[in-house]
Write an enzyme that holds these catalytic residues in place. Structure first.
Site, PDB file in Angstrom:
ATOM      1  N   HIS A 174      -1.610  -4.786  36.869  1.00  0.00           N
ATOM      2  CA  HIS A 174      -1.525  -6.165  36.351  1.00  0.00           C
ATOM      3  C   HIS A 174      -2.125  -6.272  34.959  1.00  0.00           C
ATOM      4  O   HIS A 174      -3.127  -5.645  34.651  1.00  0.00           O
ATOM      5  CB  HIS A 174      -2.105  -7.190  37.326  1.00  0.00           C
ATOM      6  N   ASP A 216     -10.187  -3.355  35.149  1.00  0.00           N
ATOM      7  CA  ASP A 216      -9.358  -4.201  36.032  1.00  0.00           C
ATOM      8  C   ASP A 216      -8.537  -5.170  35.199  1.00  0.00           C
ATOM      9  O   ASP A 216      -8.997  -6.232  34.860  1.00  0.00           O
ATOM     10  CB  ASP A 216     -10.268  -4.973  36.993  1.00  0.00           C
ATOM     11  N   GLU A 273      -2.240 -11.785  38.535  1.00  0.00           N
ATOM     12  CA  GLU A 273      -2.677 -11.191  39.809  1.00  0.00           C
ATOM     13  C   GLU A 273      -3.971 -11.842  40.260  1.00  0.00           C
ATOM     14  O   GLU A 273      -4.161 -12.131  41.431  1.00  0.00           O
ATOM     15  CB  GLU A 273      -2.875  -9.670  39.637  1.00  0.00           C
ATOM     16  N   GLU A 274      -4.876 -12.036  39.303  1.00  0.00           N
ATOM     17  CA  GLU A 274      -6.232 -12.462  39.662  1.00  0.00           C
ATOM     18  C   GLU A 274      -6.304 -13.800  40.396  1.00  0.00           C
ATOM     19  O   GLU A 274      -7.045 -13.919  41.365  1.00  0.00           O
ATOM     20  CB  GLU A 274      -7.148 -12.449  38.434  1.00  0.00           C
ATOM     21  N   ASP A 299      -4.730  -0.309  40.767  1.00  0.00           N
ATOM     22  CA  ASP A 299      -5.568  -1.478  40.487  1.00  0.00           C
ATOM     23  C   ASP A 299      -6.957  -1.311  41.104  1.00  0.00           C
ATOM     24  O   ASP A 299      -7.612  -2.281  41.451  1.00  0.00           O
ATOM     25  CB  ASP A 299      -4.880  -2.758  41.020  1.00  0.00           C
TER      26      ASP A 299
HETATM   27 ZN   LIG Z   1      -7.186  -6.011  39.521  1.00  0.00          ZN
END
Ligand SMILES: [Zn+2]
Ligand SMILES: *[C@@H]1O[C@H](CO)[C@@H](O)[C@H](O)[C@H]1NC(C)=O
Ligand SMILES: *[C@@H]1O[C@H](CO)[C@@H](O)[C@H](O)[C@H]1NC(C)=O
Ligand SMILES: *[C@@H]1O[C@H](CO)[C@@H](O)[C@H](O)[C@H]1NC(C)=O
Ligand SMILES: *[C@@H]1O[C@H](CO)[C@@H](O)[C@H](O)[C@H]1NC(C)=O
Length: 470
Positions: free
Chosen positions: A289, A301, A335-336, A363
Site C-alpha cells: 500500500h 509501512d 489501506e490504513e 506489508d
Molecule cells: Zn501497512
C-alpha cells in the site's frame, strides 16, 4: 485440467518419487507430478538471473528511487493531496523505467486530519502525557475533558467493573502485548467497549512490545450504537506509570484536548501491468500500500513493500522476461483506514476473481527475507513449496491462514496468495509511530526482498499450470 498434473497421497506416506526416480523423504504429505517438478527446476537459471540483475543493478536504482520517494513525500495519509502527488510520482516513475501499462481506479476514501492533541496529568502530580489519536477518533468537547482515570488490563476486567466506577471517567487500557493480531483489539474496539460503560474517553497502551516513549496510532472503529468518545494511544511508559499510581492508591486526574477534521476525498489504486504473452487475462498480483499514517514517513509501512512490488513488472519488462500470465503490481490506496482501496478493487473486479492465479502482498516489513506465508489449497501450497526450494535459504513456508493485509479480502474469497516472511521481529517497534523512517531500513535487505519477490512471482506467472483452488 490442471489437477491431473498433481498427485496426492496420504500423510502417512512421506516419500516422493523424483523425476529421476530417486525416492526421497518429503517434509509434507504432498507429491507432485515428476514432470512438474522438472519444469519447476528448469526455472533455476532464470530465477538466478533475475536475482543477480536486481542485486547488482536494478536493486540499487530502486533503493535510490525508494529513498527519494520517502524523502520527497514523507507521510502519505488517506485523503491528502500529498498521497495523490505520491501516486502521480509512481506513475511517472513507471513510465520513466520503460513500462507504460499503468492505470488507476478512482474511489472515495476517508480523510481524517489531526489538528491538535495534548494531555496532562494534574493529579497526583503534574506531568505531560504523550498522546496520539487513533484514526477516526472524534474530538473532545471544546474546553477538553477533565476527568478521573481508571486503569484496566483487559476487556474482562472492564466488564467486571460496576458501571458507576467507569461512568464519567477516562478508561486507560494497559493490556499486555501478546502479538499484534491478538492485542490490536484494544485499539480497534477499546473506545466502543468503554463508551458502553459510560466512559468519556479512552487511552490505550500502544500496540508494541518495545518503546522509547513513543505512542503508536492506527485505525479504530466505533460500533454503530455507541456514543463516540475520543480515543488515543499512550506510551508503554505512561500506561505502566498510570497502572502503578492506581495500585498505589492515588487518585489520578487527566486533562485531554483532541481536535480532528473529517471528510471524504477521492483517491486511486494504481495498477502496473506486464501483460502475459500467453494468457494475458490471467493475473499474478504483487502488492503493497502506498498510503501511510500521518506520523513518521511511512518508509517501513509500507513504502518498502510498495516499492519491491512495483519493481516486479518494471524489472521483468526491463529484462525482457514476459511470463505466460500478466504480472500486475497494485499500489493500494487507503489501506490504513481499513483496506478501503482493496475493498473497492474487490467490488469492481468481483467477476474476475477466478482470473487471479495468485495474489501477493508485502506489508510486514522488508527486512532480511525468509520465505512466504501462503494461503491456498494443499495442492497450491505443494507447488509453492517446490518453487521455494530453489530460493533456499529464503524457503520458509508458513500458513497463518490470513497472510497480508489488503489481500486478506481476496484470500477470504478463495484466491490463493502469500505475504513476505522476513526478519521483522522489530517491525512493531516502529509501526504507526514517528519512528517509521528510512533509518529502519537496510539497503541490502530491501534489495534481497526485491530480488526474491520478483523471481518468485515470475515463476508463478510463467508455470504451465494454474495454482489449483479447493
Ligand atoms: Zn501497512
Ligand atoms: C543453467 O545454466 C548452466 C550454466 O550456464 C547450464 O549448464 C545448465 O544446463 C542450465 N540449466 C538449465 C536447466 O537450463
Ligand atoms: C450494539 O450493537 C452490537 C452489535 O453491533 C450488539 O452486540 C450490542 O448488543 C449492541 N449494544 C446495545 C447496548 O444495544
Ligand atoms: C491439507 O493438509 C492438511 C495437513 O497439512 C490436512 O490436515 C488437510 O486435511 C488437508 N486438506 C485437504 C483438503 O486435503
Ligand atoms: C544490513 O544488512 C546486512 C546483511 O544482513 C548487514 O551485513 C549489514 O551490516 C547491515 N547494515 C546495517 C547498516 O545495519
Amino acid at each position: 485440467m490442471t489437477a491431473l498434473k498433481l498427485l496426492f497421497i496420504f500423510p502417512l506416506i512421506i516419500i516422493k518419487i523424483n523425476a529421476n526416480f530417486v525416492i526421497t523423504r518429503y517434509d509434507d504429505e504432498c507429491v507432485l507430478d515428476p514432470a512438474l517438478v522438472t519444469e519447476i527446476a528448469s526455472y533455476e537459471n532464470v530465477t538466478k538471473h533475475i536475482m543477480d540483475q536486481i542485486r547488482d543493478y536494478y536493486g540499487k536504482t530502486m533503493y535510490q528511487e525508494y529513498t527519494r520517494f520517502i524523502d520527497k513525500f514523507g507521510a502519505r495519509p488517506s485523503g491528502t493531496w500529498i498521497l495523490e502527488k505520491s501516486i502521480d510520482h509512481m506513475i511517472d516513475l513507471t513510465k520513466q523505467h520503460g513500462l507504460y501499462d499503468v492505470t488507476t481506479e478512482e474511489l472515495e476514501v476517508p480523510y481524517w486530519l489531526r489538528l491538535m492533541e495534548s494531555a496532562i496529568m494534574l493529579q497526583p502530580r503534574v506531568k505531560k502525557i504523550a498522546i496520539l489519536g487513533f484514526g477516526s477518533s472524534v474530538s473532545t468537547p471544546s474546553g477538553g475533558i477533565h476527568a478521573e482515570v481508571i486503569v484496566v488490563r483487559s476487556f474482562a476486567e472492564l466488564e467486571k467493573l460496576d458501571r458507576t466506577k467507569v461512568q464519567g471517567k477516562i478508561v486507560v487500557f494497559n493490556e499486555p502485548y501478546v502479538s499484534y493480531g491478538e492485542t490490536v483489539i484494544y485499539r480497534t474496539q477499546g473506545a466502543s467497549k468503554a463508551a458502553r460503560k459510560g466512559a468519556v474517553a479512552t487511552l490505550v497502551r500502544s500496540i508494541t512490545p518495545f518503546s522509547i516513549y513513543a505512542p503508536h496510532t492506527g485505525a479504530q472503529y466505533y460500533e454503530s450504537n455507541v456514543t463516540k468518545i475520543p480515543t488515543a494511544a499512550i506510551t508503554l511508559e505512561d500506561a505502566d506509570l498510570l497502572q502503578r499510581l492506581q495500585e498505589e492508591g492515588e487518585k489520578i486526574v487527566l486533562e485531554i484536548q483532541m481536535a480532528y477534521m473529517e471528510d471524504t476525498k477521492k483517491s486511486r489504486n494504481t495498477l502496473v501491468d506486464l501483460k502475459g504473452k500467453e494468457s494475458p487475462e490471467k493475473l499474478v498480483i504483487v502488492s503493497g500500500h502506498i498510503d501511510s499514517w500521518d506520523v513518521g514517513e511511512g518508509a517501513m509501512d509500507d513504502g518498502g513493500g510498495m516499492m519491491i512490488s512495483w519493481l516486479v513488472p518494471v524489472v521483468l519488462n526491463s529484462l525482457n522476461l514476459k511470463p505466460r500470465r500478466t504480472v500486475r503490481a497494485i499500489l493500494w490506496t487507503a489501506e490504513e483506514p481499513g483496506l478501503i482501496g482493496a475493498q473497492a478493487y474487490l467490488k469492481q473486479h468481483k467477476d474476475e476473481l477466478d482470473k487471479i492465479n495468485f495474489i501477493m502482498e508485502s506489508d510486514e516489513g522488508t527486512f532480511q527475507p525468509l520465505g512466504l506465508d501462503v494461503a491456498g489449497s494443499n495442492k497450491t501450497r505443494c507447488i509453492v513449496q517446490e518453487v521455494l526450494k530453489q530460493f533456499a535459504p529464503i524457503n520458509k513456508m508458513e500458513n497463518s491462514g490470513a497472510p497480508g493485509s489488503d489481500i486478506v479480502l481476496f484470500i477470504k474469497q478463495n484466491v490463493p496468495g502469500a505475504s513476505l516472511l522476513n526478519r521483522n521481529e522489530r517491525y512493531y517497534w516502529f509501526h504507526h509511530s514517528e519512528g517509521d523512517t528510512m533509518n529502519v531500513q537496510n539497503m541490502t535487505n530491501v534489495i534481497e526482498c526485491a530480488a526474491f519477490w520478483a523471481a518468485f512471482s515470475y515463476v508463478i506467472a510463467d508455470l504451465s499450470v494454474d495454482l489449483p483452488r479447493n
